[in-house]
Write an enzyme that holds these catalytic residues in place. Structure first.
Site, short mmCIF file in Angstrom:
data_model
loop_
_atom_site.label_atom_id
_atom_site.label_comp_id
_atom_site.label_asym_id
_atom_site.label_seq_id
_atom_site.Cartn_x
_atom_site.Cartn_y
_atom_site.Cartn_z
N GLY A 179 -7.74 2.42 -8.83
CA GLY A 179 -6.69 1.95 -7.95
C GLY A 179 -6.75 0.44 -7.74
N GLU B 2 -6.81 -1.25 -0.58
CA GLU B 2 -7.69 -0.81 -1.68
C GLU B 2 -9.06 -1.51 -1.59
OE1 GLU B 2 -6.78 1.64 -3.22
OE2 GLU B 2 -4.68 1.58 -3.82
N PRO C 100 -7.96 5.47 11.62
CA PRO C 100 -7.87 4.34 12.55
C PRO C 100 -9.19 3.59 12.74
CG PRO C 100 -6.66 6.21 13.42
CD PRO C 100 -7.36 6.70 12.19
#
Length: 377
Positions: A240, A361, A130
């Site tokens: 990624g 990403e 968070p």
């Protein structure tokens, strides 16, 4: 529209044809239903795994496809052109396999990787928290050594496939300045998941938080050495980011195809709207953006396949492709006029889906930071 591609082998061309066939038969007929109802496509990832589409960039000896990254990414683009949620989840699955495949011991790889590559186990990537997104070094989720292994306590956030995945590449703090990587099971006592986020797009695959409350992972779940977690995470994210660049390009291609098809059919002032120079030039700019995005991620993938440094090029590809997707999908809505703002046509969904690709990403602001630091070095 099937895009003609320069692929390295006849086998790669056959693979792309297979992907298009699977995507047209398994994805296209159900995408609208699941995205509108926000329901998970149960069994679909097993189907993709059975077709060999969840394992392409990994070694054949463990059940992978043994394909160059250049080929894998173009397969991913084809999936994204039909269903962005699914393509992103496939990219995340591949990302989640990376720590084990690259940093795991031979025993760990032999034990877990074949099932992961076969699609029997679908993965999630659990790095963000968070209060720790772009700043991965600020993680507070903690892994404490205990007699049976590691006790995990803390919260994670923004997990694609959260609550659905069979395993997670989990990153947690093992010391004051030490972050480590674990191959965590999808279900374990002490692990719970939050309510799926109510997102702007990508509705069919859940994104959730995770709460670790005293869950214990066995010591053999540690991937790499203690303290190697950030190295593993950043190494995985280079690959990624190329996956997201490919997904964004596929989404942009779908928007371009829809806009061109509509512009050939719609007429105003006695001729097709594509024949009006103002709109024709808009479509030309959209096509140039899509082709540029594809060329950028393919170039970065070829560097990776050749064993060359590609971190900066991965950030460039992610930045260029996702910005292109946002612009192309927005312009596609404009081509459709008022109809583009309705759910009668898919371009409004494409536009909503494109936005997140500039964020996850690593936000595009972070990509610019990575690129600038690379230039400074």
């Amino acid at each position: 529209m099937a895009v003609d591609r320069l692929l390295p082998t006849p086998e790669a061309r056959d693979l792309l044809d297979l992907t298009r066939d699977v995507a047209d038969k398994e994805l296209l007929p159900i995408v609208d239903r699941h995205e509108r109802a926000e329901t998970y496509p149960e069994g679909l990832f097993a189907t993709l795994g059975a077709a060999g589409l969840l394992s392409l960039p990994y070694p054949e000896e463990f059940g992978g496809g043994g394909q160059p990254y250049e080929v894998y990414l173009q397969v991913l683009e084809e999936l994204a052109a039909r269903w962005a949620s699914v393509a992103v989840a496939v990219s995340v699955h591949s990302l989640s396999c990376y720590p084990l495949a690259t940093f795991g011991t031979s025993e760990q790889v032999e034990r877990w990787l074949p099932d992961m590559l076969a699609g029997d186990l679908v993965g999630g990537y659990s790095l963000s928290e968070p209060q720790a997104g772009s700043d991965a070094a600020a993680l507070t989720c903690r892994a404490t050594r205990v007699a049976d292994g590691y006790e995990i306590n803390g919260a994670k956030a923004w997990i694609t496939h959260g609550g659905k995945a069979d395993f997670y590449a989990l990153f947690a703090r093992t010391g004051e300045k030490s972050i480590s990587c674990f191959l965590a099971p999808g279900q374990v006592d002490g692990l719970t998941f939050g309510k799926p986020e109510e997102k702007m797009g990508l509705h069919a695959v859940p994104t959730t938080s995770a709460h670790w409350d005293g869950a214990v992972l066995s010591a053999d779940r540690l991937i790499g050495a203690e303290g190697q977690g950030l190295q593993i995470a950043f190494s995985a994210l280079d690959s990624g980011r190329l996956g997201i660049a490919a997904c964004a390009t596929g989404l942009a291609q779908a928007a371009l195809d829809a806009a061109v098809s509509y512009a050939k059919e719609r007429t105003t002032f006695g001729k097709r709207i594509i024949d009006h120079q103002g709109l024709g030039f808009l479509l030309a700019d959209m096509a140039a953006a899509v082709d540029s995005a594809r060329a950028t991620y393919v170039d970065a993938a070829r560097r990776k396949d050749a064993g060359l440094p590609f971190s900066r090029q991965a950030s460039v590809a992610k930045l260029v492709a996702t910005d292109a997707a946002m612009k192309v999908t927005t312009d596609a809505v404009q081509v459709f006029g008022g109809y583009g703002y309705t759910r009668e046509f898919p371009v409004e969904r494409y536009m909503r889906e494109a936005k997140i690709m500039q964020i996850f990403e690593g936000t595009n602001q972070i990509q610019r930071l990575v690129i600038a630091r690379g230039l400074a070095r």
